[in-house]
Write a protein that holds these residues in place. Structure first.
Motif, PDB file in Angstrom:
ATOM      1  N   UNK A 147      67.137  40.255  49.376  1.00 58.20           N
ATOM      2  CA  UNK A 147      68.498  39.979  48.910  1.00 58.20           C
ATOM      3  C   UNK A 147      68.508  39.485  47.468  1.00 58.20           C
ATOM      4  N   UNK A 148      67.482  38.764  47.046  1.00 58.23           N
ATOM      5  CA  UNK A 148      67.414  38.385  45.629  1.00 58.23           C
ATOM      6  C   UNK A 148      67.330  39.622  44.750  1.00 58.23           C
ATOM      7  N   UNK A 149      66.553  40.613  45.165  1.00 61.63           N
ATOM      8  CA  UNK A 149      66.461  41.848  44.390  1.00 61.63           C
ATOM      9  C   UNK A 149      67.803  42.583  44.364  1.00 61.63           C
ATOM     10  N   UNK A 150      68.494  42.603  45.486  1.00 66.90           N
ATOM     11  CA  UNK A 150      69.811  43.249  45.521  1.00 66.90           C
ATOM     12  C   UNK A 150      70.789  42.519  44.605  1.00 66.90           C
ATOM     13  N   UNK A 151      70.782  41.191  44.625  1.00 70.83           N
ATOM     14  CA  UNK A 151      71.663  40.419  43.732  1.00 70.83           C
ATOM     15  C   UNK A 151      71.303  40.689  42.275  1.00 70.83           C
ATOM     16  N   UNK A 152      70.005  40.795  41.996  1.00 72.65           N
ATOM     17  CA  UNK A 152      69.592  41.062  40.617  1.00 72.65           C
ATOM     18  C   UNK A 152      70.135  42.405  40.142  1.00 72.65           C
ATOM     19  N   UNK A 153      70.015  43.422  40.982  1.00 74.03           N
ATOM     20  CA  UNK A 153      70.488  44.751  40.611  1.00 74.03           C
ATOM     21  C   UNK A 153      71.993  44.768  40.394  1.00 74.03           C
ATOM     22  N   UNK A 154      72.740  44.201  41.329  1.00 75.33           N
ATOM     23  CA  UNK A 154      74.204  44.193  41.207  1.00 75.33           C
ATOM     24  C   UNK A 154      74.644  43.345  40.014  1.00 75.33           C
ATOM     25  N   UNK A 155      73.919  42.272  39.756  1.00 73.37           N
ATOM     26  CA  UNK A 155      74.262  41.385  38.648  1.00 73.37           C
ATOM     27  C   UNK A 155      74.124  42.014  37.277  1.00 73.37           C
ATOM     28  N   UNK A 156      73.385  43.133  37.170  1.00 74.25           N
ATOM     29  CA  UNK A 156      73.273  43.808  35.878  1.00 74.25           C
ATOM     30  C   UNK A 156      74.577  44.492  35.481  1.00 74.25           C
ATOM     31  N   UNK A 157      75.434  44.757  36.470  1.00 74.04           N
ATOM     32  CA  UNK A 157      76.684  45.461  36.189  1.00 74.04           C
ATOM     33  C   UNK A 157      76.495  46.930  35.866  1.00 74.04           C
ATOM     34  N   UNK A 158      75.313  47.470  36.132  1.00 72.65           N
ATOM     35  CA  UNK A 158      75.020  48.850  35.761  1.00 72.65           C
ATOM     36  C   UNK A 158      74.641  49.734  36.944  1.00 72.65           C
ATOM     37  N   UNK A 159      74.837  49.229  38.153  1.00 72.45           N
ATOM     38  CA  UNK A 159      74.470  50.032  39.315  1.00 72.45           C
ATOM     39  C   UNK A 159      75.488  51.152  39.534  1.00 72.45           C
ATOM     40  N   UNK A 160      74.988  52.263  40.033  1.00 73.46           N
ATOM     41  CA  UNK A 160      75.830  53.387  40.429  1.00 73.46           C
ATOM     42  C   UNK A 160      75.907  53.367  41.950  1.00 73.46           C
ATOM     43  N   UNK A 161      77.131  53.454  42.497  1.00 79.59           N
ATOM     44  CA  UNK A 161      77.269  53.352  43.938  1.00 79.59           C
ATOM     45  C   UNK A 161      76.901  51.965  44.427  1.00 79.59           C
ATOM     46  N   UNK A 162      76.373  51.883  45.665  1.00 80.23           N
ATOM     47  CA  UNK A 162      76.150  50.599  46.301  1.00 80.23           C
ATOM     48  C   UNK A 162      74.675  50.322  46.568  1.00 80.23           C
ATOM     49  N   UNK A 163      74.350  49.017  46.618  1.00 83.28           N
ATOM     50  CA  UNK A 163      73.023  48.521  46.949  1.00 83.28           C
ATOM     51  C   UNK A 163      73.083  47.902  48.341  1.00 83.28           C
ATOM     52  N   UNK A 164      72.210  48.353  49.228  1.00 86.87           N
ATOM     53  CA  UNK A 164      72.206  47.891  50.623  1.00 86.87           C
ATOM     54  C   UNK A 164      70.839  47.324  50.963  1.00 86.87           C
ATOM     55  N   UNK A 165      70.846  46.262  51.770  1.00 85.71           N
ATOM     56  CA  UNK A 165      69.624  45.688  52.340  1.00 85.71           C
ATOM     57  C   UNK A 165      69.692  45.897  53.848  1.00 85.71           C
ATOM     58  N   UNK A 166      68.623  46.404  54.439  1.00 84.01           N
ATOM     59  CA  UNK A 166      68.662  46.704  55.864  1.00 84.01           C
ATOM     60  C   UNK A 166      67.378  46.294  56.561  1.00 84.01           C
ATOM     61  N   UNK A 167      67.415  46.243  57.870  1.00 83.72           N
ATOM     62  CA  UNK A 167      66.241  45.869  58.673  1.00 83.72           C
ATOM     63  C   UNK A 167      65.353  47.092  58.909  1.00 83.72           C
TER      64      UNK A 167
END
Length: 333
Positions: free
Chosen positions: A313-333
């Protein structure tokens, strides 16, 4: 079992700090009469997750974040009549309750729907919050329908909300959908989603002006701070502006000369205030699921992280926090 594993924030820290999100044990949630207890299989990270986490002061206990989720119903409250254990569901949750970054989450059945059968949990988790935001923007705030015509400009079209909004506008309105994008990857993505044309959001006035010289009838923005004067320039008289961000200030005076209407959209309003139409969110998600299963609405998942832990989840927050992601970032089991 009295506790479950979860990921929580203890205070607002830079996402590079390992203490910004940590693995914890929390009590199994107690169900309200209309609650579902959901075993969460996948979550997506949205800008709201990043904003809430970074703005936290020291917490008395662990704060479990996360709103988008897909999972399986484990148990139901005493007054639930629309779901049963074993149902696979999706939802966007409630800002006033513990979030989805956990094994088991309690959520009101009225804001839940069965997930699209054609999607995996990860593909489904990408969609609820952004679908509700896009749907409410188009059909509740702008009050568009199949007879609506003119031009709609979508800024941030390659982002989470924009990626759904472009699709819904094509499906449910007669508008020409003009998508704002910068890099080549974003332009290709929004074109694949059905945008009629793409403009350079870095040169809004000239690029959008070339496509719609008389101005657009509606404009959607995910980043409005300092931009209202430019929006007033590219909107037609009596146009409509929808914004979803949280600017520190917003000078709306430039909208007056053209009698442009400003609409705020926050999909958490219904759950925060317990509005009488709370079940509308479950209804919209059910309708969206039908569109997905009919092949008319695509998942916006672009990055999937197979690590449902604090590190993932830290990696997902880092990616979204850049403001440059295309589409969505998901974390799954």
């Amino acid at each position: 079992m009295t506790t479950v594993r979860a990921v929580a924030a203890l205070q607002g820290l830079p996402i590079s700090d390992p203490a910004s999100l940590v693995d914890v044990e929390v009590p199994v949630p107690e169900l309200r009469p209309r609650d579902l207890l959901v075993r969460v299989e996948a979550v997506s990270v949205n800008p709201v997750d990043v904003k809430v986490r970074s703005g936290l002061g020291p917490q008395e206990g662990p704060r479990v974040l996360g709103w988008d989720a897909a999972g399986t119903v484990e148990a139901v409250g005493a007054e639930v009549d629309g779901f049963a254990p074993g149902d696979e569901v999706w939802y966007a949750g409630d800002l006033t309750r513990p979030g989805s970054n956990t094994q088991l989450q309690a959520v009101d059945e009225r804001v839940v729907a069965r997930k699209p059968a054609s999607l995996s949990f990860a593909e489904a988790a990408a969609m609820p919050l952004t679908t509700l935001t896009a749907w409410e923007s188009l059909f509740d705030r702008l009050r568009l329908d199949a007879s609506s015509t003119g031009d709609l400009a979508v800024l941030g079209a390659a982002g989470g909300v924009g990626s759904v909004l472009v699709q819904l506008a094509r499906l449910r309105t007669g508008l020409r959908v003009l998508a704002g994008a910068g890099k080549a990857e974003s332009r290709e993505w929004v074109t694949s989603l059905g945008a009629h044309a793409v403009f350079d959001h870095h040169d809004l006035a000239a690029s959008l002006g070339a496509l719609a010289p008389g101005g657009v009838q509606a404009l959607f923005s995910a980043h409005s701070e300092g931009a209202v004067e430019a929006y007033a320039q590219v909107l037609a008289p009596f146009g409509h502006l929808v914004v979803i961000d949280d600017p520190s200030s917003l000078d709306v005076v430039p909208l007056k000369a053209k009698s442009i209407a400003l609409h705020w959209e926050l999909m958490f309003t219904r759950t925060t205030f317990g509005t009488p139409d709370l079940a509308e969110q479950g209804r919209v998600l059910a309708e969206a699921a039908a569109l997905v299963d009919a092949g008319r609405l695509r998942t916006t998942l672009r990055t999937a992280l197979d690590d449902f832990s604090a590190a993932g989840l830290r990696e997902a927050h880092r990616l979204v926090g850049t403001g440059r992601t295309v589409g969505k970032v998901v974390v799954h089991r």
